[in-house]
Write a protein that holds these residues in place. Structure first.
Motif, PDB file in Angstrom:
ATOM      1  N   UNK A   1       9.915  50.436 -15.278  1.00  0.00           N
ATOM      2  CA  UNK A   1      10.777  49.543 -14.503  1.00  0.00           C
ATOM      3  C   UNK A   1      10.051  48.221 -14.253  1.00  0.00           C
ATOM      4  N   UNK A   2      10.722  47.113 -14.509  1.00  0.00           N
ATOM      5  CA  UNK A   2      10.151  45.806 -14.196  1.00  0.00           C
ATOM      6  C   UNK A   2      10.088  45.632 -12.684  1.00  0.00           C
ATOM      7  N   UNK A   3       9.128  44.856 -12.204  1.00  0.00           N
ATOM      8  CA  UNK A   3       9.019  44.598 -10.772  1.00  0.00           C
ATOM      9  C   UNK A   3      10.129  43.647 -10.351  1.00  0.00           C
ATOM     10  N   UNK A   4      10.854  44.003  -9.286  1.00  0.00           N
ATOM     11  CA  UNK A   4      11.988  43.180  -8.878  1.00  0.00           C
ATOM     12  C   UNK A   4      11.559  41.774  -8.471  1.00  0.00           C
ATOM     13  N   UNK A   5      10.342  41.646  -7.917  1.00  0.00           N
ATOM     14  CA  UNK A   5       9.906  40.327  -7.486  1.00  0.00           C
ATOM     15  C   UNK A   5       9.560  39.419  -8.665  1.00  0.00           C
ATOM     16  N   UNK A   6       9.410  39.990  -9.864  1.00  0.00           N
ATOM     17  CA  UNK A   6       9.159  39.159 -11.047  1.00  0.00           C
ATOM     18  C   UNK A   6      10.369  38.288 -11.336  1.00  0.00           C
ATOM     19  N   UNK A   7      11.566  38.880 -11.320  1.00  0.00           N
ATOM     20  CA  UNK A   7      12.781  38.098 -11.553  1.00  0.00           C
ATOM     21  C   UNK A   7      12.972  37.074 -10.443  1.00  0.00           C
ATOM     22  N   UNK A   8      12.788  37.497  -9.190  1.00  0.00           N
ATOM     23  CA  UNK A   8      12.989  36.576  -8.075  1.00  0.00           C
ATOM     24  C   UNK A   8      12.025  35.399  -8.137  1.00  0.00           C
ATOM     25  N   UNK A   9      10.784  35.652  -8.540  1.00  0.00           N
ATOM     26  CA  UNK A   9       9.801  34.572  -8.585  1.00  0.00           C
ATOM     27  C   UNK A   9      10.161  33.524  -9.627  1.00  0.00           C
ATOM     28  N   UNK A  10      10.716  33.975 -10.766  1.00  0.00           N
ATOM     29  CA  UNK A  10      11.149  33.017 -11.785  1.00  0.00           C
ATOM     30  C   UNK A  10      12.391  32.268 -11.316  1.00  0.00           C
ATOM     31  N   UNK A  11      13.360  32.992 -10.754  1.00  0.00           N
ATOM     32  CA  UNK A  11      14.588  32.345 -10.288  1.00  0.00           C
ATOM     33  C   UNK A  11      14.315  31.304  -9.204  1.00  0.00           C
ATOM     34  N   UNK A  12      13.286  31.543  -8.395  1.00  0.00           N
ATOM     35  CA  UNK A  12      12.942  30.596  -7.336  1.00  0.00           C
ATOM     36  C   UNK A  12      12.444  29.273  -7.902  1.00  0.00           C
ATOM     37  N   UNK A  13      11.987  29.282  -9.164  1.00  0.00           N
ATOM     38  CA  UNK A  13      11.442  28.066  -9.775  1.00  0.00           C
ATOM     39  C   UNK A  13      12.425  27.353 -10.691  1.00  0.00           C
ATOM     40  N   UNK A  14      13.595  27.970 -10.919  1.00  0.00           N
ATOM     41  CA  UNK A  14      14.565  27.361 -11.832  1.00  0.00           C
ATOM     42  C   UNK A  14      15.098  26.059 -11.241  1.00  0.00           C
ATOM     43  N   UNK A  15      15.118  25.019 -12.041  1.00  0.00           N
ATOM     44  CA  UNK A  15      15.697  23.739 -11.629  1.00  0.00           C
ATOM     45  C   UNK A  15      16.773  23.329 -12.624  1.00  0.00           C
ATOM     46  N   UNK A  16      17.512  22.272 -12.293  1.00  0.00           N
ATOM     47  CA  UNK A  16      18.567  21.789 -13.181  1.00  0.00           C
ATOM     48  C   UNK A  16      17.998  21.255 -14.485  1.00  0.00           C
ATOM     49  N   UNK A  17      16.702  20.937 -14.495  1.00  0.00           N
ATOM     50  CA  UNK A  17      16.084  20.404 -15.704  1.00  0.00           C
ATOM     51  C   UNK A  17      15.699  21.518 -16.688  1.00  0.00           C
ATOM     52  N   UNK A  18      15.688  22.763 -16.231  1.00  0.00           N
ATOM     53  CA  UNK A  18      15.319  23.851 -17.125  1.00  0.00           C
ATOM     54  C   UNK A  18      16.442  24.121 -18.120  1.00  0.00           C
ATOM     55  N   UNK A  19      16.069  24.310 -19.371  1.00  0.00           N
ATOM     56  CA  UNK A  19      17.030  24.788 -20.359  1.00  0.00           C
ATOM     57  C   UNK A  19      17.070  26.311 -20.296  1.00  0.00           C
ATOM     58  N   UNK A  20      18.104  26.897 -20.886  1.00  0.00           N
ATOM     59  CA  UNK A  20      18.180  28.357 -20.937  1.00  0.00           C
ATOM     60  C   UNK A  20      17.007  28.922 -21.730  1.00  0.00           C
ATOM     61  N   UNK A  21      16.588  28.208 -22.766  1.00  0.00           N
ATOM     62  CA  UNK A  21      15.469  28.683 -23.578  1.00  0.00           C
ATOM     63  C   UNK A  21      14.191  28.784 -22.745  1.00  0.00           C
ATOM     64  N   UNK A  22      13.943  27.792 -21.892  1.00  0.00           N
ATOM     65  CA  UNK A  22      12.751  27.812 -21.041  1.00  0.00           C
ATOM     66  C   UNK A  22      12.833  28.966 -20.043  1.00  0.00           C
ATOM     67  N   UNK A  23      13.990  29.116 -19.398  1.00  0.00           N
ATOM     68  CA  UNK A  23      14.150  30.179 -18.402  1.00  0.00           C
ATOM     69  C   UNK A  23      14.019  31.556 -19.041  1.00  0.00           C
TER      70      UNK A  23
END
Length: 311
Positions: A1-23
């Protein structure tokens, strides 16, 4: 199982400048499996859908080189470590009202993050429960879906085409405090009381949190004229099953409040039920009686109780 905070930590850094490929690359690198979804839509691009999700960064980069406008899909449940309550807004259905009632009943606290969806709805993310299979389900009339094992979600910064206009998934809020697992079955029973079991037979006892949750869900949808009677009946079942009166009041007060009863009415009716079963002493002369539509003392034994939706 992946750690749930891994997804949250990435989502917290997503900005409008991020492309889907980067995310997608950042999620995979953090240990969250992803797969490509058709540009502007929600259907998987890969042959086996969410079963093809991977954390292999090279594979992920290859997918998005081939389709740079692809949206990002993440499997829910054990694969990613998160489950999602999907609040839908579609035509006459608006799940936000049901979500408010569920929050008042204490059923949807402890989320990891909230994501605004293109249709005006919300994705509320929660940690998946380790070692427990949490299957996806729908409560269509309430406008709420649950995405667990066997499901997937589309995540920010993905965007969908809404009749010619493009709207994106956006992170609305990240919980800075501790998150907690959600009781998915309890939520389902609250939102969809049709799943309630039959009325217990004489002498049968309420068993565990699931039965208690179903009783509360049933009380929550009683209409005027049957609210106190239904609350009284449910409280009697809890009393017969040796649930302490204080715990019964905690369980039933939010449900009965949703049905339209005041806290004072709930307390009076629950105590009346417990006195009827013989758990509490009789009140002193001059104490306030229950409302007129509540069953009178002893009626739980002398008159068969029939309630719609419990058969």
């Amino acid at each position: 199982m992946a750690a749930h905070d891994a997804l949250a930590s990435v989502m917290a850094r997503v900005t409008e400048q991020w492309s889907a490929a980067v995310a997608a690359r950042e999620l995979a690198a953090a240990g969250v499996p992803v797969f490509p979804v058709i540009p502007g839509g929600k259907r998987p691009l890969t042959e086996h859908g969410f079963h093809d999700a991977t954390t292999d960064v090279a594979r992920v980069e290859s997918w998005w080189r081939d389709s740079p406008a692809a949206n990002i899909g993440v499997p829910t449940g054990a694969a990613s470590g998160v489950v999602v309550v999907d609040v839908d807004v579609h035509g006459p259905i608006n799940g936000h009202g049901a979500m408010v009632r569920a929050r008042q009943a204490g059923l949807v606290n402890g989320w990891l993050l909230l994501v605004a969806t293109p249709s005006g709805g919300t994705h509320a993310y929660y940690p998946a429960t380790p070692g427990v299979q949490q299957r996806s389900w729908q409560a269509a009339r309430a406008g709420i879906d649950f995405r667990g094992d066997g499901g997937y979600i589309v995540v920010p910064p993905s965007a969908v085409d809404l009749g010619g206009a493009t709207a994106a998934y956006r992170v609305r809020q990240v919980n800075p405090g501790p998150a907690s697992a959600i009781d998915a079955e309890g939520l389902r029973n609250f939102l969809d009381p049709r799943r309630l079991p039959r009325r217990p037979r004489e002498g049968e006892r309420v068993q565990g949190r699931g039965d208690v949750g179903r009783l509360a869900a049933w009380v929550a949808v009683r209409q005027e004229g049957e609210r106190n009677r239904g609350l009284f009946w449910a409280a009697c079942r809890l009393a017969e099953s040796n649930v302490p009166a204080s715990e019964a009041l905690d369980v039933l007060i939010a449900a009965a409040g949703h049905a339209g009863l005041s806290g004072r009415e709930v307390s009076t009716t629950v105590r009346s039920a417990y006195r009827t079963i013989g758990v509490l002493p009789s009140p002193q002369r001059g104490s306030q009686p229950a409302r007129s539509d509540a069953p009178q003392r002893g009626s739980v034994r002398s008159e068969p109780l029939v309630f719609r939706g419990l058969a």
